[in-house]
Design a protein around this motif. Sequence first.
Motif, short mmCIF file in Angstrom:
data_model
loop_
_atom_site.label_atom_id
_atom_site.label_comp_id
_atom_site.label_asym_id
_atom_site.label_seq_id
_atom_site.Cartn_x
_atom_site.Cartn_y
_atom_site.Cartn_z
N LEU A 1 -10.78 36.58 52.59
CA LEU A 1 -10.99 35.75 53.78
C LEU A 1 -10.53 36.51 55.02
O LEU A 1 -11.24 36.58 56.03
N ARG B 1 3.76 18.66 39.99
CA ARG B 1 4.11 17.49 40.80
C ARG B 1 5.63 17.26 40.82
O ARG B 1 6.19 16.85 41.84
N ASN C 1 0.64 22.76 47.33
CA ASN C 1 0.11 21.40 47.26
C ASN C 1 -0.89 21.21 46.14
O ASN C 1 -0.86 20.21 45.45
N CYS C 2 -1.81 22.18 46.01
CA CYS C 2 -2.87 21.99 45.02
C CYS C 2 -2.50 22.59 43.67
O CYS C 2 -3.22 22.40 42.70
N GLY C 3 -1.39 23.33 43.62
CA GLY C 3 -1.00 23.93 42.34
C GLY C 3 -1.97 24.99 41.87
O GLY C 3 -2.21 25.15 40.68
N ALA C 4 -2.54 25.73 42.82
CA ALA C 4 -3.50 26.77 42.44
C ALA C 4 -2.79 27.98 41.86
O ALA C 4 -1.60 28.18 42.09
N THR D 1 -8.17 35.53 47.18
CA THR D 1 -9.11 34.84 48.06
C THR D 1 -8.71 35.04 49.52
O THR D 1 -9.53 35.31 50.39
N LEU E 1 -2.47 28.71 54.43
CA LEU E 1 -3.58 28.32 53.56
C LEU E 1 -3.21 28.60 52.11
O LEU E 1 -3.45 27.80 51.21
N TYR F 1 -0.75 26.09 51.08
CA TYR F 1 -1.37 24.80 50.75
C TYR F 1 -1.98 24.84 49.34
O TYR F 1 -1.76 23.95 48.53
N LEU F 2 -2.74 25.91 49.10
CA LEU F 2 -3.40 26.01 47.80
C LEU F 2 -2.40 26.09 46.65
O LEU F 2 -2.57 25.44 45.62
N ALA G 1 -5.12 34.13 42.11
CA ALA G 1 -6.47 33.81 42.57
C ALA G 1 -6.45 33.46 44.05
O ALA G 1 -7.26 33.95 44.85
N SER G 2 -5.49 32.63 44.43
CA SER G 2 -5.42 32.20 45.81
C SER G 2 -5.12 33.39 46.73
O SER G 2 -5.70 33.53 47.81
#
Lengths: 306, 390
Positions: A101, A304, A86-89, A97, A79, A82-83, A93-94
Amino acid sequence: MDPIMFIQFVLTGAFRSATPVLFTTLGQTVNEKTGVANLGAEGCMLMGACVGFIVTVQTGSGWLGAIAGALAGGVLSLLHGYLVINCGANQLASGLTLMFLGLGLTALIGRPYVSQQITGFDVVPIPILSDIPFIGPILFRHDVLTYLAYLLVPAIWFFLYRTRWGLSLRAVGESRIAAFSTGRNPALIAYAAVFFGGMMAGLGGAQLSLAYTHFWVEGMTQGAGFIAVALVIFGMWHPVRAAAGALLYGGAVSLQLQLQTLGVGISPFFLQMLPYVLTLAILLVWARASNRAMPAELGRVFTRQT
Amino acid sequence: MKRFMRTHLLVFLLIIGLFSQAVIAQDAEEPDPCGPLGSEAAAEMLTALSATGDLSTYTAKIGFIFVGPVDDFGYNYAANQGRLCIEKLLPNVETIYAENVPENAEAERTMEQMIRSGANLIFPTSYGHYDPALSVSEKFPDVTFFHMGGLEPTEKVGSFFGEIWQMEYASGVAAGLTTESNKLGFIAAFPIPQVLLNINAFELGAKSVNPDATTTVVFSGNWCDPAVLAEAANSLVDQGIDVLTQHQDCPKPVLEVADRRGIWSVGYHADASSVAGEKWITGSRWVWGPLMSQLVVEALDGTYVPELLRVGVAEGAVALSEFGPGVTDEVKEAAEAARDAIISGELYPFEGPILAQDGSVAIAEGEKPDTPTLETTDYLVEGVVGTIPQ
């Protein structure tokens, strides 16, 4: 008390209590080598401890529990992958989180298992070797997962520094663009490393619940995941130094308890700070070396192009 | 768009994590939460309760807050047994509860939420829930609070607690007779008075039957840190200790180490004989059911006056746990004799002279400090190995 015996007890305790942290530290070292830090290691450890315990209760098999625990830690860290990838978080922070979780999720699913009994892993003394005076009890009277943790230290070193895959992995951590332009897939490699890091944290958690304490309660890791993340910095992203850091931490835990049994009063609160203080000291003293050792891409947001 | 999704996914996951932690869990089925009573006094209390009339006429909603999970075979487990006993005895009284309520403003919020949902009686069960209970009580004057262990009751916040140190003494007697190495181990959490009191009582009990018995104490610095507990237990066993006891919220890790390393264990808080190994001796435990039910009935009758209530084995608030299969009759009889002597008043474990570790007089000859005084204990008695961390 005999000083030799005292040292033996402290070292035995150091190896015993370092194990969950060692697994996680090794995993996070590999993880960070690709430039992805995972502050959610604590959450992954809890997933491993909880899912490992549940599977062991359900199947009666410690091994299935350990495997399930490792996978659970790995899946949770995906997860994060992915964050971040893929999402460039933002990695911090990720990661945080992920920690919350893991903490919440395991408290929820693990609740009915708090008072359950398991057999799990017992201490398996290695024949002959465990009878060597001094060394035997320190090194060769542990559970199987503990042996595994220490065997992983040279294995991971070999993988990182003596194999092509290890080279690719390190290359991604130093420069994603360069790695990409030499035909590697940085995102895929980072994913694999993050998954591995999560699995190792899961295994560390599983060792804690299945072999070390034979017990599950929510939040049982008590910050061990964060200590592991700090020890990666302490070890300057090198598996052998990271292992030394984990042992130092284990030694601090063990020393303070052994000193207490002798009637020497040291505040447990002081010793609980010790791993962080050590890391801080290392950063102060060897700041430059530490900066050089740090993977250049660590913490950088994925874009990207890479 | 991507940024939007990313932020929202993060926030969403964070919310799931935080919420699943705060979930108020469902009731679990328990065989008989009121028993085993372990003393005649507790049985009498139950009989007296049912003699007061039809208990089904009482209606109320009672809120319980616990600092940890209720399945830990420790303090919270014992307190939750009391809650379940109330539900059993008073069929029209409803209870609600929340676990893992920290000792801060979170506790205030939880209690307020319970009161808004109709609770008129509140049991803040942890020592540190005392201050939050005080501030909530000021906002809701119609609600009665029964705090466990607080030292200064107010008009709306009563305090009750069991004199469990009495059973620590009796458990110490059993441990002192069982040990072969004369070295007992005590894994304590924090050096607070109630914990020090238990350590002292345990050692005094052991020494009363075995003058050579010492108790080595280790402080874990946490109410439940399984890894440190396992390590502390292992350290003590390494040093030749052959009986382990503790004052922790989660006793299981220590019991596991004792069992796997083949040494004796003495319990605390709850009867953990069902999850301990063959070499379980006994232990001190709470019997909250009858007492809590009585407090509730008094409050609903309007006769309850908040006070500092301290009750022991003579009143049926604490008891010895079941003896393990390997315990000899001699040990059982000695422990039970100590308990009975405490009930009858023949024996007062803290009757002076009691010497502190450094040889100074802690309790002067002939003095018998009462429980509120004992609950300010700040020293360890002679025979205890270990120091109080500063």
